[in-house]
Design a protein around this motif. Structure first.
Motif, PDB file in Angstrom:
ATOM      1  N   THR A  97      -6.085 -14.772  33.376  1.00 32.57           N
ATOM      2  CA  THR A  97      -5.714 -15.215  34.718  1.00 32.57           C
ATOM      3  C   THR A  97      -4.490 -14.460  35.219  1.00 32.57           C
ATOM      4  N   ASP A 106      -0.881 -17.336  28.780  1.00 31.34           N
ATOM      5  CA  ASP A 106      -1.939 -17.511  29.786  1.00 31.34           C
ATOM      6  C   ASP A 106      -2.707 -18.797  29.527  1.00 31.34           C
ATOM      7  N   TRP A 107      -2.960 -19.104  28.247  1.00 35.50           N
ATOM      8  CA  TRP A 107      -3.675 -20.329  27.911  1.00 35.50           C
ATOM      9  C   TRP A 107      -2.881 -21.573  28.301  1.00 35.50           C
ATOM     10  N   ASN A 108      -1.569 -21.467  28.332  1.00 32.30           N
ATOM     11  CA  ASN A 108      -0.702 -22.597  28.656  1.00 32.30           C
ATOM     12  C   ASN A 108      -0.217 -22.576  30.102  1.00 32.30           C
ATOM     13  N   GLN A 109      -0.944 -21.853  30.962  1.00 31.08           N
ATOM     14  CA  GLN A 109      -0.661 -21.801  32.399  1.00 31.08           C
ATOM     15  C   GLN A 109       0.735 -21.251  32.740  1.00 31.08           C
ATOM     16  N   THR A 111       2.661 -18.362  34.256  1.00 30.98           N
ATOM     17  CA  THR A 111       2.192 -17.346  35.214  1.00 30.98           C
ATOM     18  C   THR A 111       3.052 -16.085  35.265  1.00 30.98           C
TER      19      THR A 111
END
Length: 400
Positions: A97, A106-109, A111
């Motif tokens: 993302t 990325d897996w833990n949002q 950014t």
């Protein structure tokens, strides 16, 4: 120059012992072990850095730290952060993302790359941080504890608590540290693939060379006036303090040296194994590292390396051959060493092997037990108190 070289080598016998160790880890093991086993030995040698540091701060300085995994882990995490950033380039992470950041972020949002990660784009800064960050933490702990004269079992408990706190912190901040899984999938160092067999050979020899350098530094410290003061402080701290020495700062210094050496081992562990996780930071690995030094001999730098190799080879062999019994077998090994060989492998060498080379008659079993009782660091009797007083008096005289 001659005196410095003699201090580094530890005299004729010290030089021979160092050459034997160097021959074993630099020649014998690479010749007889395949790359898988040699990489295991490289991992064991990275633990030996911690054992060498413990010989300095515990064996000679009387500072029993049960949290050396803190510094080993911090050094490893600093190196892992650099390697992870190199593995997280925009092309490799294009499917994420947010490309360009480590996958666990990325897996833990997360950014954007956290600010504390930014400096680790630089390899030069990483090398500096590997030593500076653990040493700085050791300095803070040392100042807080030793200036208040917190020592013995209380200091050991505090270091255990700090190791537990750091482990919880690393696991809890999963988006920034990788959490319980740690930092994994490390691939290259400046484009050099560290996963290949040739790279593992190179890293093994670099690791072994750095370990020998750490032993030489330790010998230089112990052969100096500082080394004599450390032994005097271990045996009779109050007398050294009353002689006018700042005992607290000497303790802080040797504790920081042990932390820096441990951190180098952690960085080399990360390079050879390819990951770093909180399982190497907590209380259990820290206690295991103390056992490495105890088995080898807490007063011997070379013995610490042999003890680390012996315990880890035994751990590997028992776990492969006796998966249900290996914990009991390892526990039995530790009990035997503590009860019957309080000075570890180095003590056995001094009593039974060294006399043959010096032309002296080896001690009988009865006299050997008497020598252990008189000179063991854990005993309290008239002979040890007299030797202690003499050591402190010599340190006092050398200061005049």
């Amino acid at each position: 120059m001659k005196d410095t070289l003699n201090a580094l080598l530890g005299g004729k016998q010290g030089a021979i012992g160092l050459l034997i160790l160097a021959a074993i880890i630099l020649v014998v093991m690479p010749v007889f072990f395949d790359i898988f086993r040699l990489n295991l030995v490289g991992k064991y040698l990275s633990y030996a850095f911690v054992a060498v540091g413990l010989v300095l701060c515990w064996g000679h300085g009387g500072i029993l730290s049960l949290g050396q995994g803190i510094f080993f882990g911090l050094g490893g995490y600093c190196m892992a952060m650099f390697l992870k950033l190199e593995a997280s380039d925009a092309i490799s992470t294009a499917h994420q993302t947010t490309p360009g950041i480590p996958d666990f972020m990325d897996w833990n949002q997360v950014t954007s790359l956290p600010m504390m990660w930014e400096p680790f784009h630089s390899f030069a800064f990483t090398l500096f941080a590997v030593i500076a960050i653990p040493t700085a933490l050791a300095f803070i702990i040392g100042i807080a504890m030793f200036t208040r004269r917190v020592g013995d079992v209380y200091f050991s408990i505090v270091t255990q608590a700090i190791a537990a706190i750091l482990t919880i912190l690393i696991i809890g901040q999963q988006g920034f540290t990788g959490g319980v899984n740690g930092i994994t999938d490390l691939k290259t160092l400046h484009g050099w693939d560290i996963r290949t067999d040739s790279a593992k050979y190179v890293l093994y020899f670099v690791n072994a060379g750095l370990l020998i350098a750490a032993i030489l530094i330790g010998r230089y410290i112990l052969s100096s006036k500082l080394g004599r003061l450390l032994s005097a402080m271990r045996d009779k701290e109050e007398r050294v303090r009353f002689s006018g020495y700042n005992v607290s700062m000497y303790k802080v210094f040797i504790f920081c040296v042990a932390a820096a050496i441990s951190a180098i081992g952690g960085a080399m562990f990360t390079l050879q194994v390819g990951f770093m996780s909180p399982s190497f930071v907590g209380i259990v690995p820290s206690i295991e590292m103390v056992i490495f030094a105890a088995v080898g001999g807490r007063l011997s730098l070379l013995g610490a390396v042999y003890g680390t190799l012996l315990v880890n080879f035994g751990k590997t062999y028992f776990s492969e051959s006796f998966p249900e019994l290996w914990l009991f077998l390892m526990g039995g090994l530790f009990i035997v060493v503590v009860m019957f060989f309080p000075n570890g492998l180095a003590g056995l060498y001094d009593k039974y092997v060294k006399p043959y080379f010096s032309g002296k008659k080896p001690k009988t079993l009865a006299s050997s037990h008497r020598v252990v009782a008189e000179h063991s660091p854990v005993s309290v009797n008239t002979a040890s108190v007299t030797a202690t007083s003499t050591t402190a008096a010599n340190a006092e005289e050398s200061s005049k």
